[in-house]
Design an enzyme around this catalytic site. Sequence first.
Site, mmCIF file in Angstrom:
data_model
loop_
_atom_site.group_PDB
_atom_site.id
_atom_site.type_symbol
_atom_site.label_atom_id
_atom_site.label_comp_id
_atom_site.label_asym_id
_atom_site.label_seq_id
_atom_site.Cartn_x
_atom_site.Cartn_y
_atom_site.Cartn_z
ATOM 1 N N SER A 289 -12.093 -2.641 -12.213
ATOM 2 C CA SER A 289 -11.099 -2.950 -11.154
ATOM 3 C C SER A 289 -10.065 -1.505 -11.363
ATOM 4 O O SER A 289 -9.970 -1.151 -12.583
ATOM 5 C CB SER A 289 -10.507 -4.146 -11.078
ATOM 6 O OG SER A 289 -9.794 -4.215 -12.486
ATOM 7 N N ASP A 290 -9.170 -1.386 -10.196
ATOM 8 C CA ASP A 290 -8.172 -0.686 -10.778
ATOM 9 C C ASP A 290 -7.288 -1.641 -11.432
ATOM 10 O O ASP A 290 -7.474 -2.792 -11.560
ATOM 11 C CB ASP A 290 -7.612 0.049 -9.324
ATOM 12 C CG ASP A 290 -6.555 1.174 -9.623
ATOM 13 O OD1 ASP A 290 -6.100 1.212 -10.998
ATOM 14 O OD2 ASP A 290 -5.999 1.841 -8.751
ATOM 15 N N TRP A 291 -6.269 -1.006 -11.929
ATOM 16 C CA TRP A 291 -5.361 -1.753 -12.992
ATOM 17 C C TRP A 291 -4.695 -2.865 -12.158
ATOM 18 O O TRP A 291 -3.895 -2.671 -11.322
ATOM 19 C CB TRP A 291 -4.449 -0.925 -13.637
ATOM 20 C CG TRP A 291 -4.978 -0.220 -15.141
ATOM 21 C CD1 TRP A 291 -4.331 -0.110 -15.975
ATOM 22 C CD2 TRP A 291 -6.301 0.179 -15.197
ATOM 23 N NE1 TRP A 291 -5.247 0.246 -17.080
ATOM 24 C CE2 TRP A 291 -6.352 0.458 -16.765
ATOM 25 C CE3 TRP A 291 -7.571 0.410 -14.328
ATOM 26 C CZ2 TRP A 291 -7.582 0.890 -17.288
ATOM 27 C CZ3 TRP A 291 -8.757 0.805 -15.436
ATOM 28 C CH2 TRP A 291 -8.700 1.096 -16.430
ATOM 29 N N TRP A 292 -4.944 -4.170 -12.482
ATOM 30 C CA TRP A 292 -4.464 -5.331 -11.914
ATOM 31 C C TRP A 292 -4.828 -5.421 -10.335
ATOM 32 O O TRP A 292 -4.155 -6.208 -9.609
ATOM 33 C CB TRP A 292 -3.019 -5.229 -12.064
ATOM 34 C CG TRP A 292 -2.615 -5.547 -13.404
ATOM 35 C CD1 TRP A 292 -2.858 -6.600 -14.317
ATOM 36 C CD2 TRP A 292 -2.047 -4.454 -14.118
ATOM 37 N NE1 TRP A 292 -2.088 -6.219 -15.685
ATOM 38 C CE2 TRP A 292 -1.934 -4.843 -15.601
ATOM 39 C CE3 TRP A 292 -1.545 -3.137 -13.888
ATOM 40 C CZ2 TRP A 292 -1.268 -4.008 -16.501
ATOM 41 C CZ3 TRP A 292 -1.134 -2.139 -14.720
ATOM 42 C CH2 TRP A 292 -1.014 -2.638 -15.983
ATOM 43 N N ALA A 293 -6.230 -4.933 -9.978
ATOM 44 C CA ALA A 293 -6.333 -4.821 -8.806
ATOM 45 C C ALA A 293 -7.353 -5.925 -8.507
ATOM 46 O O ALA A 293 -7.897 -6.261 -7.435
ATOM 47 C CB ALA A 293 -7.125 -3.528 -8.360
#
Length: 750
Positions: A289-293
């Site tokens: 995932s993108d960061w916190w996505a």
Amino acid sequence: MNSSTASAPAPLPPCYTVPVLHKLLAPSLCLATLLLAACGGSTPTASPSPINNTPDCSSGSVDSRATCYESQMTQAQKLQLVTGDSSAGTMGGAGFIPGIPSLGIPDLNFVDGSVGVGNGLGPATALPSSIASAATWDTNEAYKYGTVIGKEMRAYGADVNLGGNVNLTAGREPRDGRTFETKGEDPLLAGAITVAHLQGIEDQHVIAGIKHFALNDQESGRTTANVIIDERAMRESDLLAFEIGVKQSGVQSVMCAYNLVNGVYSCENSHLLTDILKTSWGFPGFVMSDWWATHSTAAAANAGLDQEQPNNTYFSQLGAAISSGTVPQTRLDDMVHRILHAMIANGVIDNPPSKGTLDVAGDEAIAQEEEEQGAVLLQNNNTQLPLNAAALHNIAVIGSHADVGVLSGGGSAQVQPIGGAALSFKPLCPPCWGGQIWDPSSPLKAIQAAAPGATVSFNDGSDPTAAATLAAGADVAIVFVSNWESEGMDLPDLDFDDDPAAGISGQDALVSAVAAANPHTVVVVESGGAQIMPWLNQVNAVLEAWYPGQEGGPAIANLLFGVVNPSGKLPITFPASVSQLPRPQIPQPPDSSTPFNVNYTEGYNVGYKWFDSQNLTPLFPFGFGLSYTTFSFSNATLTNNLSGSNPNIQISFNLQNTGSVAGAEVAQVYLQMPAALNEAPRRLIGWLKVSLNPGQTQSETIEVDENTAAHPLSYWDPTSQQWQLGSGTYNVYLGDSSRNTTLVGTFQAP
Ligand code: BGC
């Protein structure tokens, strides 16, 4: 298509030792730490248990080796591999997953690196922007670009690169603050340049990555933007760049994006992650995932997300979800298999990262070469350039801190340049992270070195009257103008905006004032993408230098004085005004949490395809770029081999350097498809960069192969869910930009 074979450059002697202990956390990690504290995120505990009679997993196919490792892992070890542990790990990158020493599985250190090693890991070579790399139109240059990033990451001990931004933002939304990280607006060019970058990184035993999957084209409301686009449009545009990147580079990691696509968050979008990426394209690696996505546990895991980053907000519940049957055990095993596959395929297990030294001289030489090959000469009236050092007595250099450095792009791609920032500022932009860095390479000093007999004076440009006075007394005035981009923000427009933190304002008025005082005015543009230039008709010459990297000073001087002949071509369209864009205003989020629609009504007509379809005249078209010499195409012919087992067309031509200095031209092939297919008026299907001495003529052939990931002659048929060669008449054009071509020939299909 131009498919240059990449080869690794010979190693150069080391001369810079990476500091072993690095104290600076990346801005994203600082943010991560803060958010974690607020969210109460926890770290999974590894429970490595030494296994007796461990099978030897050191040989066999990548898949069989991955299965071998996986078969020895406990459930806890498997769960450990599928989520970031919320720390910056051993070196302070963007993310970390501890290894499993008992199985010989090393730590995974995730580090950003679109334009050089990021996250404040330590000093690293600040390369020119990726968009400059795309402007070389040269996959050999792009491969070298990737090797610098891969080698330096490895020297820091990092083994997962988070670069590879191949979003077509430059065409969808050229005001996007991350345009500098991307490879332009055309899926074939962006795909090919990305492939070369990724291979350069992978060849250093670093897991390269491609991002942000998919359609992450604006920073405004990036976590809630819901892109509305139909299947054919996305397959033929943004997804096509990914398809080329994934299939042709062997890339092992894909980062899913923050935004939603057709109502579903990218990181739990099974159509994107499973149907298209893993099933249709056969991607063998893992999706992080993108960061916190990440937005869910079971939905994300079942949709195809393989790793949550940078912590386990949702995947901390994966074990429970498996126990309760909402996520099958086979899904966790597949996630682990894919991560191990990446580690084995890119040599991370066999050649685990070890700290080393940076080859500063070698890498800086590549940084300079990339800028020299990627800068684009946009205008050169009255043969203003190249400058003749011997004929110049007084040179005025004006603006944009050109006395000390060159601008770089901000956000997670920010590099801490070797030698330290020439200047750094803290701009007051919306959620601005990190700061603004000017790389340590003084154009003023380089210009002085190039013209040792001339008096070279500097004016900071803050007072247009004073700058004009200096310019009036000079033989030539060189004005530097700049526009800062950063992740986390979009540009309000494509003007040269004020940058109060950096003490820069009124740049358009500055150029006009200088041009009024000196008819020999040259403008050097430092931008992450397209710019509007109201003063274009007032100045003789314009050089688009992008963010030039830490060797930008000498590179720009070499280009201005003709030591290097400009050969870059625009990988993006420069609009004449934002009113020409598909969305003249950037859609804005209603608040920070409610999804809002961004309708991609332009469909697959991205960038020049949009301009062509709307009959709009851009400021500068895609593919455009001047040289200090001239070229002429002749004897162009088209051969159609569509009926064979390797369907292709071949465009053969003679290219002559008709001027008096050596130079390189990019021959570009565009296709007009049958009207009934309702395609973009033209699409780029091949190109070749050719270097020629004065007077030299070379015969060249560009072969456009249909059975490749680029599907150059086909359209995506949503009914059959396949690429199809539509029937009808196809016209093939050859030229030196998207708007300067001649018809080579015509073929019928099928
Ligand atoms: C960016 C990614 C980046 C990640 C880690 C995110 O904000 O969108 O491109 O890799 O942070 O720094």
